[in-house]
Write a protein that holds these residues in place. Sequence first.
Motif, PDB file in Angstrom:
ATOM      1  N   LEU A 178     103.433  21.587   7.383  1.00  0.00           N
ATOM      2  CA  LEU A 178     103.673  21.404   5.947  1.00  0.00           C
ATOM      3  C   LEU A 178     104.497  20.148   5.682  1.00  0.00           C
ATOM      4  N   LEU A 179     105.502  19.904   6.521  1.00  0.00           N
ATOM      5  CA  LEU A 179     106.332  18.718   6.354  1.00  0.00           C
ATOM      6  C   LEU A 179     105.512  17.451   6.517  1.00  0.00           C
ATOM      7  N   GLU A 180     104.611  17.443   7.484  1.00  0.00           N
ATOM      8  CA  GLU A 180     103.757  16.276   7.689  1.00  0.00           C
ATOM      9  C   GLU A 180     102.904  16.008   6.447  1.00  0.00           C
ATOM     10  N   LYS A 181     102.386  17.087   5.860  1.00  0.00           N
ATOM     11  CA  LYS A 181     101.572  16.934   4.658  1.00  0.00           C
ATOM     12  C   LYS A 181     102.416  16.472   3.473  1.00  0.00           C
ATOM     13  N   ALA A 182     103.587  17.067   3.321  1.00  0.00           N
ATOM     14  CA  ALA A 182     104.466  16.704   2.204  1.00  0.00           C
ATOM     15  C   ALA A 182     104.945  15.269   2.317  1.00  0.00           C
TER      16      ALA A 182
ATOM     17  N   SER B 254     120.102  16.995   2.974  1.00  0.00           N
ATOM     18  CA  SER B 254     120.091  16.665   1.552  1.00  0.00           C
ATOM     19  C   SER B 254     119.542  17.777   0.654  1.00  0.00           C
ATOM     20  N   PHE B 255     120.341  18.175  -0.329  1.00  0.00           N
ATOM     21  CA  PHE B 255     119.872  19.106  -1.353  1.00  0.00           C
ATOM     22  C   PHE B 255     118.697  18.524  -2.112  1.00  0.00           C
ATOM     23  N   GLU B 256     118.768  17.251  -2.468  1.00  0.00           N
ATOM     24  CA  GLU B 256     117.700  16.595  -3.222  1.00  0.00           C
ATOM     25  C   GLU B 256     116.388  16.619  -2.447  1.00  0.00           C
ATOM     26  N   ALA B 257     116.445  16.353  -1.142  1.00  0.00           N
ATOM     27  CA  ALA B 257     115.228  16.356  -0.321  1.00  0.00           C
ATOM     28  C   ALA B 257     114.616  17.762  -0.261  1.00  0.00           C
ATOM     29  N   ARG B 258     115.466  18.774  -0.084  1.00  0.00           N
ATOM     30  CA  ARG B 258     114.961  20.150  -0.045  1.00  0.00           C
ATOM     31  C   ARG B 258     114.344  20.542  -1.384  1.00  0.00           C
ATOM     32  N   ALA B 259     114.976  20.142  -2.478  1.00  0.00           N
ATOM     33  CA  ALA B 259     114.454  20.471  -3.805  1.00  0.00           C
ATOM     34  C   ALA B 259     113.083  19.839  -4.020  1.00  0.00           C
ATOM     35  N   LEU B 260     112.923  18.587  -3.609  1.00  0.00           N
ATOM     36  CA  LEU B 260     111.627  17.917  -3.739  1.00  0.00           C
ATOM     37  C   LEU B 260     110.567  18.601  -2.884  1.00  0.00           C
ATOM     38  N   PHE B 261     110.937  18.948  -1.663  1.00  0.00           N
ATOM     39  CA  PHE B 261     110.009  19.652  -0.783  1.00  0.00           C
ATOM     40  C   PHE B 261     109.568  20.976  -1.421  1.00  0.00           C
ATOM     41  N   ASN B 262     110.538  21.719  -1.974  1.00  0.00           N
ATOM     42  CA  ASN B 262     110.223  23.006  -2.596  1.00  0.00           C
ATOM     43  C   ASN B 262     109.340  22.838  -3.829  1.00  0.00           C
ATOM     44  N   ALA B 263     109.609  21.802  -4.617  1.00  0.00           N
ATOM     45  CA  ALA B 263     108.775  21.541  -5.793  1.00  0.00           C
ATOM     46  C   ALA B 263     107.349  21.211  -5.362  1.00  0.00           C
ATOM     47  N   TRP B 264     107.218  20.395  -4.339  1.00  0.00           N
ATOM     48  CA  TRP B 264     105.884  20.061  -3.810  1.00  0.00           C
ATOM     49  C   TRP B 264     105.172  21.328  -3.345  1.00  0.00           C
ATOM     50  N   MET B 265     105.910  22.202  -2.667  1.00  0.00           N
ATOM     51  CA  MET B 265     105.322  23.435  -2.157  1.00  0.00           C
ATOM     52  C   MET B 265     104.786  24.294  -3.292  1.00  0.00           C
ATOM     53  N   LEU B 266     105.545  24.403  -4.373  1.00  0.00           N
ATOM     54  CA  LEU B 266     105.107  25.202  -5.516  1.00  0.00           C
ATOM     55  C   LEU B 266     103.851  24.611  -6.164  1.00  0.00           C
ATOM     56  N   VAL B 267     103.795  23.290  -6.238  1.00  0.00           N
ATOM     57  CA  VAL B 267     102.604  22.628  -6.784  1.00  0.00           C
ATOM     58  C   VAL B 267     101.389  22.932  -5.916  1.00  0.00           C
ATOM     59  N   GLU B 268     101.566  22.885  -4.608  1.00  0.00           N
ATOM     60  CA  GLU B 268     100.462  23.174  -3.691  1.00  0.00           C
ATOM     61  C   GLU B 268      99.968  24.613  -3.855  1.00  0.00           C
ATOM     62  N   VAL B 269     100.910  25.552  -3.955  1.00  0.00           N
ATOM     63  CA  VAL B 269     100.535  26.953  -4.134  1.00  0.00           C
ATOM     64  C   VAL B 269      99.838  27.154  -5.478  1.00  0.00           C
ATOM     65  N   ALA B 270     100.396  26.543  -6.545  1.00  0.00           N
ATOM     66  CA  ALA B 270      99.814  26.692  -7.879  1.00  0.00           C
ATOM     67  C   ALA B 270      98.393  26.161  -7.947  1.00  0.00           C
ATOM     68  N   ASN B 271      98.113  25.130  -7.157  1.00  0.00           N
ATOM     69  CA  ASN B 271      96.786  24.515  -7.142  1.00  0.00           C
ATOM     70  C   ASN B 271      95.905  25.033  -6.001  1.00  0.00           C
ATOM     71  N   ASN B 272      96.412  26.051  -5.303  1.00  0.00           N
ATOM     72  CA  ASN B 272      95.658  26.720  -4.234  1.00  0.00           C
ATOM     73  C   ASN B 272      95.208  25.748  -3.147  1.00  0.00           C
ATOM     74  N   ARG B 273      96.070  24.818  -2.803  1.00  0.00           N
ATOM     75  CA  ARG B 273      95.703  23.834  -1.782  1.00  0.00           C
ATOM     76  C   ARG B 273      96.158  24.246  -0.386  1.00  0.00           C
ATOM     77  N   LEU B 274      96.784  25.416  -0.287  1.00  0.00           N
ATOM     78  CA  LEU B 274      97.229  25.873   1.022  1.00  0.00           C
ATOM     79  C   LEU B 274      96.455  27.099   1.494  1.00  0.00           C
ATOM     80  N   GLY B 275      95.524  27.573   0.661  1.00  0.00           N
ATOM     81  CA  GLY B 275      94.789  28.778   1.012  1.00  0.00           C
ATOM     82  C   GLY B 275      95.680  29.994   1.090  1.00  0.00           C
TER      83      GLY B 275
END
Length: 379
Positions: free
Chosen positions: A269-273, A287-308
């Motif tokens: 997942l990190l490689e993809k992000a 970094s809190f900021e880096a984790r927050a961005l990673f988490n936001a990206w993850m939610l976008v991926e889930v919302a768009n069903n790109r992770l199956g």
Amino acid sequence: MAGNGFKLILGTPIETTIYPWRILPIRGVMVNAYSILKSRKLSSMRGRGLRKLLGLTDDVELWLDSGGYQFLREGIDPGAYRIAKIYREIDADYYVSLDYPPSPRDSDDIRALKIAKTVSTFMTLKSMLRGKVEEGRLIPVFHLAIGESLRIQLVEYTSNACIAAVGGLIPYFMQRAGKFSRLKALLFLILMRKLWRGKLHALGIASAAVIPLLKLIGVDSGDTQTWRHKAGYGKIIIPGAGERHISKQQVRFGPAKLKGEEIKIYHALLEKASKHLNLTHEMLVESFEARALFNAWMLVEVANNRLGYNGASRPFARLYELAKHYMKLEEAEIEEELRRILYEGVVAGRREEKTVRVEFEANVLPTTEPTSIRAAIDY
């Protein structure tokens, strides 16, 4: 929203230093009126000022929430007039009506009063913000109810809104509502999807675990601040595993570090992000900021069903299967099942929640307590 897939709305405080919508395809951002009032900077947010402050382009929707839950915790009632003033002055796409969320541990009388006050406040805001109502931008809030309490909400909202929100379900998904806690929330969401013909928004519960459930039910949109909250506790979101600590912070609650197969999933997942965010493992650790961005990206991926991903963690996978079953039932059958599990037993209140409720009643609710929601609305 309907026809364009599930819409993820990221909740954010106005003083944020993290702007994932500038990098990722975020469709909406939500700010609440509580944080606006607390900042004492309303004058700088008038018109498009808040959009400018957050760096929102025109293709990113701005949602204003009343902050009803935050006000509740402080024992404060801002009133419809104060909320209307904010909503008049700030240029947003949607405005969520001021609500008074019942606690799962509230008595029937207190729950009826809070729902009644939520409904009557929407009607007051409706008369004060007619233009926004006509444009379909003022959003009423439903709270978990059956019978008369539910029907009153439907009657008052149906002719005055084309989009509605379901609120107050966070404690249910956090399993703070007694036996069958999550099932209660699931049944109410399914019931609302069948009863409400317009667009439906889920307030505060669009986590990675819940998004697949909302999509299955047919909820059009949902918001969350989990992308920030988890990052603040040193956590990242791993679909199917939940949240895992990755920082050097002390583990305060929940599952600890990544282990076993989770480590391989994380690195994939990190490689993809990193292709979108240029993140490294070291950045997530520090970094809190880096984790927050990673988490936001993850939610976008889930919302768009790109992770199956479809709610694969064991408890939510079970909810996913139950949702398929209950969606086949008629409205009356779903409501009867919800009634049954709601009244199997009374959940004992905890001290801190009882204190909040006493403060709320003292500052917000009338001193007498009509049992009927209709009586409460007419009070």
